[in-house]
Design an enzyme around this catalytic site. Structure first.
Site, PDB file in Angstrom:
ATOM      1  N   ASP A 174       0.815  -1.208   0.000  1.00 14.85           N
ATOM      2  CA  ASP A 174       0.000   0.000   0.000  1.00 14.85           C
ATOM      3  C   ASP A 174       0.854   1.266   0.000  1.00 14.85           C
ATOM      4  O   ASP A 174       0.636   2.184  -0.792  1.00 14.85           O
ATOM      5  CB  ASP A 174      -0.931  -0.012   1.217  1.00 14.85           C
ATOM      6  CG  ASP A 174      -1.767   1.248   1.316  1.00 14.85           C
ATOM      7  OD1 ASP A 174      -2.548   1.509   0.389  1.00 14.85           O
ATOM      8  OD2 ASP A 174      -1.631   1.985   2.314  1.00 14.85           O
ATOM      9  N   GLY A 175       1.846   1.344   0.899  1.00 10.25           N
ATOM     10  CA  GLY A 175       2.698   2.525   0.948  1.00 10.25           C
ATOM     11  C   GLY A 175       3.475   2.726  -0.333  1.00 10.25           C
ATOM     12  O   GLY A 175       3.650   3.856  -0.811  1.00 10.25           O
ATOM     13  N   ASP A 204       0.385  -9.826   3.957  1.00  2.73           N
ATOM     14  CA  ASP A 204      -0.859  -9.826   4.737  1.00  2.73           C
ATOM     15  C   ASP A 204      -2.092 -10.046   3.879  1.00  2.73           C
ATOM     16  O   ASP A 204      -3.195 -10.215   4.410  1.00  2.73           O
ATOM     17  CB  ASP A 204      -1.021  -8.497   5.485  1.00  2.73           C
ATOM     18  CG  ASP A 204       0.001  -8.321   6.592  1.00  2.73           C
ATOM     19  OD1 ASP A 204       0.672  -9.308   6.938  1.00  2.73           O
ATOM     20  OD2 ASP A 204       0.126  -7.190   7.117  1.00  2.73           O
ATOM     21  N   GLY A 248       0.078  -9.704  10.240  1.00  2.00           N
ATOM     22  CA  GLY A 248      -1.261  -9.202   9.972  1.00  2.00           C
ATOM     23  C   GLY A 248      -1.476  -7.900  10.703  1.00  2.00           C
ATOM     24  O   GLY A 248      -2.040  -7.879  11.788  1.00  2.00           O
ATOM     25  N   ILE A 358      11.130 -15.391  10.122  1.00  3.38           N
ATOM     26  CA  ILE A 358      11.518 -16.634   9.442  1.00  3.38           C
ATOM     27  C   ILE A 358      10.638 -16.836   8.211  1.00  3.38           C
ATOM     28  O   ILE A 358      11.123 -17.170   7.124  1.00  3.38           O
ATOM     29  CB  ILE A 358      11.382 -17.838  10.398  1.00  3.38           C
ATOM     30  CG1 ILE A 358      12.362 -17.690  11.567  1.00  3.38           C
ATOM     31  CG2 ILE A 358      11.619 -19.150   9.658  1.00  3.38           C
ATOM     32  CD1 ILE A 358      12.191 -18.744  12.639  1.00  3.38           C
TER      33      ILE A 358
END
Length: 427
Positions: A174-175, A204, A248, A358
């Site tokens: 998004d950014g 996410d 998330g 990880i």
């Protein structure tokens, strides 16, 4: 559908596409700009779009005619934001398609996100070729490096102009899409013929108009392994508790789908659903009852869940992308659970597992790798055809072209149907 007026969501074109595609010689199938993918997938959604008829996305795919002449085109690639399985696969696909498919002679890899387009960072750029990217999909992360944080837009466009880049491929979330939209606006202000084509990257799975983002299935697959370990630990002790924190920030897709695929999760906490700690309906009481009955429990929490329990109203602490820094919900829950059980003289053994770094640094699994390959191919086709200010999406079973304006500032959240399934599987 002939009786309906289809509202086509328009994609900006740099100019008329008049150069025959070299793919014609290779007997490719071609997609026409008139081929569309409906936004609505159900009759209910279709009825909501009652202001002039249904909306549709332009279908992705190779075009018969190109805007850019391949032999005279320089392309740039930049990857931004946090790491995600599959970034190298996308880069490799872009390079292979542009070089082998179109014959593009020069591809520049800008290092460490948008910083690589700054005056300071441009010297670190590297040349990308089929030989240099041949094996990168076997590794996690991105061969170009990545970073967060804004850069001077005018400076970045100057770099593109100086480097003679005609198409910039931007991989990010998004950014990053906001940054790409700002670059596009500056390009238009200067009246330059430079295309901006984006590939959505969000582990996410929270970008709009992308049914599944790359890296997501790898993340769920690996998260399930962490849950399995937590379950073994929990069952291995009287009143054992396995607490797993997953990625998330605003959307709980990884936590929800990992819980669904595992079947061993008893409590799933996501950002979209507020929960309480105390009282008869609180998490601590529900956990106590579970332990008294079954003597073990597994809790999965998304990193953005329960932030209302942690924030004191101060949102001044932000990262370089402007996001408010999340408080550590995993450590908070660990402390609260142990304290509550001690007060109730309930002897427990709690194992806290956080596999986030990880997971995000792993190579993509087979499903994600194939998905990345197609995303890179469609982005290449769109760029060479002269499309700009767009993202390659995946909607209603097809790959699409989505204007950046429809993506920036919006976030995809867990739907009620998925959440209902989580409630059923966790009991």
């Amino acid at each position: 559908m002939d009786s309906y007026q289809i509202n086509k969501i328009q994609i900006r074109q740099l100019g008329p596409a008049q150069t025959p595609s070299p793919l014609e010689v290779k007997k490719y199938y071609f997609v026409d700009d008139g081929e569309q993918v409906l936004m609505a997938s159900t009759v209910r959604e279709l009825k909501k779009q009652n202001d002039g008829g249904p909306f549709s996305f332009e279908m992705a795919g190779p075009r018969r005619n190109l805007y850019f002449q391949p032999a005279a085109t320089v392309c740039g690639i930049v990857s931004c934001g946090g790491l995600c399985p599959g970034m190298n696969d996308v880069i490799r696909s872009l390079v292979m398609t542009l070089c082998h498919g179109y014959g593009v002679p020069r591809i520049i890899g800008f290092r460490y996100g948008f910083w690589g387009l700054s005056a300071e960072g441009t010297a670190s750029s590297i040349a990308l070729s089929p030989e240099t990217v041949k094996h990168i999909h076997e590794d996690g992360g991105t061969c170009l490096g990545s970073s967060r944080g804004p850069q001077d837009v005018s400076e970045m466009v100057r770099t593109l102009e100086k480097s003679e880049v005609k198409i910039l491929f931007v991989i990010g979330g998004d950014g990053t899409m906001k940054g790409a939209a700002a670059i596009k606006q500056e390009i238009e202000r200067r009246q330059l013929n430079i295309g901006i084509v984006c590939i959505p990257k969000t582990i996410d799975n929270d970008l709009e108009y992308v049914t599944r983002s790359f890296g997501f299935t790898t993340a769920v697959e690996e998260a399930r392994k962490a849950i399995a370990a937590a379950h073994v630990e929990a069952r291995g002790a009287m009143n054992g508790i396995g607490l797993v924190k997953l990625m998330g920030r605003h959307s709980g897709f990884i936590a929800a789908h990992a819980a669904l695929s595992s079947g061993d999760v008893n409590f799933c906490l996501v950002p979209e659903k507020q929960f309480i700690l105390e009282g008869e309906d609180g998490l601590l009481r529900k956990l106590e009852l579970r332990l008294l009955k079954k003597h073990h429990a597994v809790i999965v929490v998304a990193e953005g869940a329960g932030q209302d329990l942690l924030f004191d109203g101060d949102e001044s602490d932000k990262d370089r992308s402007g996001n408010v820094r999340l408080r550590d919900i995993g450590s908070f829950l660990q402390e609260k659970i142990l304290s509550s059980c001690a007060e109730k003289k309930l002897d427990v053994t709690l194992k806290y597992i956080d596999p986030s770094y990880i997971i995000r640094s792993l190579p993509a699994n087979a499903l994600d790798s194939a998905f990345c390959m197609v995303l890179g191919q469609h982005a290449s086709h769109a760029g060479m055809a002269g499309k700009t200010g767009m993202m390659v999406g995946h909607w209603n079973g097809h790959f699409t072209h989505v204007p950046l304006e429809m993506v920036v500032g919006r976030r995809r959240l867990l739907d009620d149907e998925t959440w209902q399934r989580v409630l059923e599987v966790t009991g």
